[in-house]
Design an enzyme around this catalytic site. Structure first.
Site, PDB file in Angstrom:
ATOM      1  N   HIS A   1      -1.836   6.932   3.453  1.00 48.84           N
ATOM      2  CA  HIS A   1      -0.379   6.892   3.601  1.00 48.84           C
ATOM      3  C   HIS A   1       0.224   8.085   2.853  1.00 48.84           C
ATOM      4  CE1 HIS A   1      -0.756   3.091   5.425  1.00 48.84           C
ATOM      5  NE2 HIS A   1      -0.236   2.294   4.525  1.00 48.84           N
TER       6      HIS A   1
ATOM      7  N   CYS B   1       0.810  -1.227   0.000  1.00 48.86           N
ATOM      8  CA  CYS B   1       0.000   0.000   0.000  1.00 48.86           C
ATOM      9  C   CYS B   1       0.846   1.282   0.000  1.00 48.86           C
ATOM     10  CB  CYS B   1      -0.924   0.010   1.214  1.00 48.86           C
ATOM     11  SG  CYS B   1      -0.131  -0.480   2.743  1.00 48.86           S
TER      12      CYS B   1
HETATM   13  N1  LIG Z   1      -4.513  -2.821   5.481  1.00 49.93           N
HETATM   14  C1  LIG Z   1      -3.881  -2.347   4.421  1.00 49.93           C
HETATM   15  O1  LIG Z   1      -3.829  -1.097   4.194  1.00 49.93           O
HETATM   16  C2  LIG Z   1      -3.210  -3.270   3.455  1.00 49.93           C
HETATM   17  C3  LIG Z   1      -2.734  -2.711   2.283  1.00 49.93           C
HETATM   18  C4  LIG Z   1      -2.085  -3.526   1.347  1.00 49.93           C
HETATM   19  C5  LIG Z   1      -1.931  -4.859   1.617  1.00 49.93           C
HETATM   20  N2  LIG Z   1      -2.389  -5.403   2.766  1.00 49.93           N
HETATM   21  C6  LIG Z   1      -2.217  -6.849   2.943  1.00 49.93           C
HETATM   22  O2  LIG Z   1      -3.514  -7.459   2.889  1.00 49.93           O
HETATM   23  C7  LIG Z   1      -3.546  -8.604   3.732  1.00 49.93           C
HETATM   24  C8  LIG Z   1      -4.698  -8.468   4.712  1.00 49.93           C
HETATM   25  O3  LIG Z   1      -4.545  -7.252   5.426  1.00 49.93           O
HETATM   26  P1  LIG Z   1      -5.666  -6.683   6.395  1.00 49.93           P
HETATM   27  O4  LIG Z   1      -5.212  -5.336   6.740  1.00 49.93           O
HETATM   28  O5  LIG Z   1      -7.027  -6.883   5.818  1.00 49.93           O
HETATM   29  O6  LIG Z   1      -5.490  -7.679   7.653  1.00 49.93           O
HETATM   30  P2  LIG Z   1      -6.526  -8.052   8.814  1.00 49.93           P
HETATM   31  O7  LIG Z   1      -7.470  -6.934   9.089  1.00 49.93           O
HETATM   32  O8  LIG Z   1      -5.700  -8.578   9.930  1.00 49.93           O
HETATM   33  O9  LIG Z   1      -7.371  -9.284   8.184  1.00 49.93           O
HETATM   34  C9  LIG Z   1      -6.794 -10.531   7.945  1.00 49.93           C
HETATM   35  C10 LIG Z   1      -7.811 -11.459   7.261  1.00 49.93           C
HETATM   36  O10 LIG Z   1      -7.200 -12.733   7.055  1.00 49.93           O
HETATM   37  C11 LIG Z   1      -7.998 -13.765   7.640  1.00 49.93           C
HETATM   38  N3  LIG Z   1      -7.152 -14.860   8.089  1.00 49.93           N
HETATM   39  C12 LIG Z   1      -6.280 -14.872   9.136  1.00 49.93           C
HETATM   40  N4  LIG Z   1      -5.714 -16.100   9.229  1.00 49.93           N
HETATM   41  C13 LIG Z   1      -6.221 -16.859   8.218  1.00 49.93           C
HETATM   42  C14 LIG Z   1      -6.038 -18.200   7.806  1.00 49.93           C
HETATM   43  N5  LIG Z   1      -5.205 -19.033   8.440  1.00 49.93           N
HETATM   44  N6  LIG Z   1      -6.733 -18.633   6.729  1.00 49.93           N
HETATM   45  C15 LIG Z   1      -7.591 -17.825   6.086  1.00 49.93           C
HETATM   46  N7  LIG Z   1      -7.835 -16.542   6.444  1.00 49.93           N
HETATM   47  C16 LIG Z   1      -7.149 -16.077   7.502  1.00 49.93           C
HETATM   48  C17 LIG Z   1      -8.700 -13.063   8.793  1.00 49.93           C
HETATM   49  O11 LIG Z   1      -9.836 -13.823   9.179  1.00 49.93           O
HETATM   50  P3  LIG Z   1     -10.434 -13.833  10.699  1.00 49.93           P
HETATM   51  O12 LIG Z   1     -11.272 -12.597  10.848  1.00 49.93           O
HETATM   52  O13 LIG Z   1     -11.262 -15.075  10.719  1.00 49.93           O
HETATM   53  O14 LIG Z   1      -9.263 -13.870  11.629  1.00 49.93           O
HETATM   54  C18 LIG Z   1      -9.057 -11.741   8.102  1.00 49.93           C
HETATM   55  O15 LIG Z   1     -10.170 -11.921   7.254  1.00 49.93           O
HETATM   56  C19 LIG Z   1      -2.166  -8.709   4.371  1.00 49.93           C
HETATM   57  O16 LIG Z   1      -1.381  -9.563   3.593  1.00 49.93           O
HETATM   58  C20 LIG Z   1      -1.646  -7.276   4.284  1.00 49.93           C
HETATM   59  O17 LIG Z   1      -0.249  -7.218   4.288  1.00 49.93           O
HETATM   60  C21 LIG Z   1      -3.047  -4.635   3.684  1.00 49.93           C
END
Ligand SMILES: NC(=O)c1ccc[n+]([C@@H]2O[C@H](COP(=O)([O-])OP(=O)(O)OC[C@H]3O[C@@H](n4cnc5c(N)ncnc54)[C@H](OP(=O)(O)O)[C@@H]3O)[C@@H](O)[C@H]2O)c1
Length: 389
Positions: free
Chosen positions: A244, A151
């Site tokens: 950001h 991001c």
């Molecule tokens: N936030 C940002 O601005 C952003 C930007 C670019 C990229 N990313 C990337 O996007 C990804 C997700 O980020 P996020 O911010 O959405 O994180 P998050 O809020 O922590 O959400 C994580 C998601 O993954 C699921 N999960 C966790 N363990 C899992 C497993 N073993 N199998 C299947 N699903 C699982 C969680 O489900 P539960 O609710 O059931 O735990 C939740 O739906 C990461 O790789 C991050 O680096 C994020």
């Protein structure tokens, strides 16, 4: 191209910060419809309304609130998956879905730097999608993985792409001020971030440096040659919810005036006329006021898909410096995946996969020709573009 009916898509990681943005942005999307959702075992079997802590400022759609979260397995999932789980889980899950014939449009870092996986920002390097054809899943089952970037790097890359095209870039020095939503939910504890700045985000500086150079790199046959520029990034977490901001200094390959740089940003509309629903009309927007961009005031430009640049001025060390802001969970994450999916749809990459025989080879060749047309069109050198797909 007329889109006949909505394509069913699945969301892996649907309950997370980015997963919620997918749901918000896909409500009323003209091409895609959420048909399947999955998250961790903790959520599987629950309704979305029970499992997700909805944190966005639009209502959770009733239809989605009632949907049951499936196990994170390809059986029963649609053939298009928007994936947004932590890299450690993505590394295990995304290949399973690709092997089962799914187009995995991923937001995770797990495969971004794999040599045969396209890391794509449609305005910048749509031609890198050629790499899909180098993936063994594509040949075996029709499935593949396409990724969008980290991001933080998204904003600088959009701002730098038109400058690289016109003047070349030799050095980049970037310092980020990153929002807390970038760490997912619940993310950084309020006791750690309020009244504070945290000068360390694990692996972020490495990702920024290597992804920027891959995104601005050139496809050379079956590999991407990274941009030959020197790059140094410093990343900080600040007490902002979304958005950001990055301060960037650059050394150009040849001299450019302020007016020429502003003209390069203004004229950068590589997807104009391609009719991708999520693409902003003006991806790089100039903010003239001396105290802009600011996260609260500028992050939603272009429905969160445009980046805002400001404070362009001479740099005492390199040539020029400026500030760029992007919405990290829209342009930097969910919106980026959706835009990649729209591009893939427009290029016919979601059409049923051909059987892996000689006709399959012919179809791949045709696909590559179509991508050549598209690459020529987005770089201004062609006229056919997506219209022929
Ligand atoms: N936030 C940002 O601005 C952003 C930007 C670019 C990229 N990313 C990337 O996007 C990804 C997700 O980020 P996020 O911010 O959405 O994180 P998050 O809020 O922590 O959400 C994580 C998601 O993954 C699921 N999960 C966790 N363990 C899992 C497993 N073993 N199998 C299947 N699903 C699982 C969680 O489900 P539960 O609710 O059931 O735990 C939740 O739906 C990461 O790789 C991050 O680096 C994020």
């Amino acid at each position: 191209m007329a889109i006949q009916s909505k394509l069913p898509i699945g969301i892996l990681g649907a309950t997370g910060m980015v997963g919620q943005r997918y749901i918000q942005l896909l409500e009323n999307h003209p091409w895609f419809e959420v048909a399947w959702i999955a998250a961790s075992d903790r959520s599987s079997g629950k309704t979305y309304g029970e499992a997700a802590k909805w944190r966005l400022d639009t209502p959770l759609p009733d239809r989605i609130a009632r949907m049951i979260l499936s196990p994170a397995e390809p059986e029963g999932a649609p053939k298009i998956i928007f994936a947004s789980v932590d890299a450690a889980f993505a590394r295990e899950l995304e290949p399973k879905f690709a092997a089962a014939g799914c187009a995995v449009v991923s937001n995770s870092s797990a495969f971004r730097m794999a040599p045969n996986v396209p890391l794509v920002l449609p305005e910048v390097n749509a031609d890198h999608l050629h790499l899909i054809e180098e993936q063994s899943w594509r040949k075996d089952s029709g499935g593949y993985i396409v990724t969008n970037s980290n991001c933080t790097v998204m904003g600088p890359v959009l701002a730098l792409a038109p400058l690289q095209e016109r003047f070349g870039i030799e050095q980049i020095f970037a310092t980020s001020m990153q929002a807390i939503s970038g760490a997912g939910y619940p993310g950084v504890a309020s006791m750690d971030i309020l009244d504070n700045v945290i000068p360390y985000i694990p692996n972020e500086e490495e990702k920024m440096e290597e992804e920027l150079l891959k995104l601005l790199g050139k496809l050379d046959g079956k590999v991407v040659r990274p941009l030959a520029a020197r790059m140094s990034a410093s990343c900080n977490r600040v007490a902002v919810v979304d958005g950001h901001m990055v301060s960037v200094s650059i050394k150009l390959g040849k001299p450019a005036t302020k007016e020429e740089i502003l003209a390069a940003w203004e004229g950068f509309r590589p997807l104009a006329g391609q009719h991708l629903p999520t693409a902003p009309d003006q991806p790089v927007q100039w903010a003239e006021q001396p105290d802009r961009p600011q996260p609260r005031l500028d992050r939603n430009r272009g429905n969160g898909m445009a980046v805002t640049v400001g404070r362009l001025r001479p740099c005492g060390l390199l040539d020029w410096k400026f500030t760029v802001l992007s919405h990290n969970t829209i342009r930097g994450a969910a919106g980026a995946t959706i835009l990649n999916a729209e591009l893939l749809r427009s290029l016919g990459k979601f059409d049923p996969a051909p059987p892996p025989d000689i006709s399959g080879a012919l179809t791949r060749k045709q696909t590559i020709e179509v991508l050549d047309d598209f690459a020529a069109a987005v770089s201004g050198g062609g006229s056919r573009g997506l219209g022929v797909v």
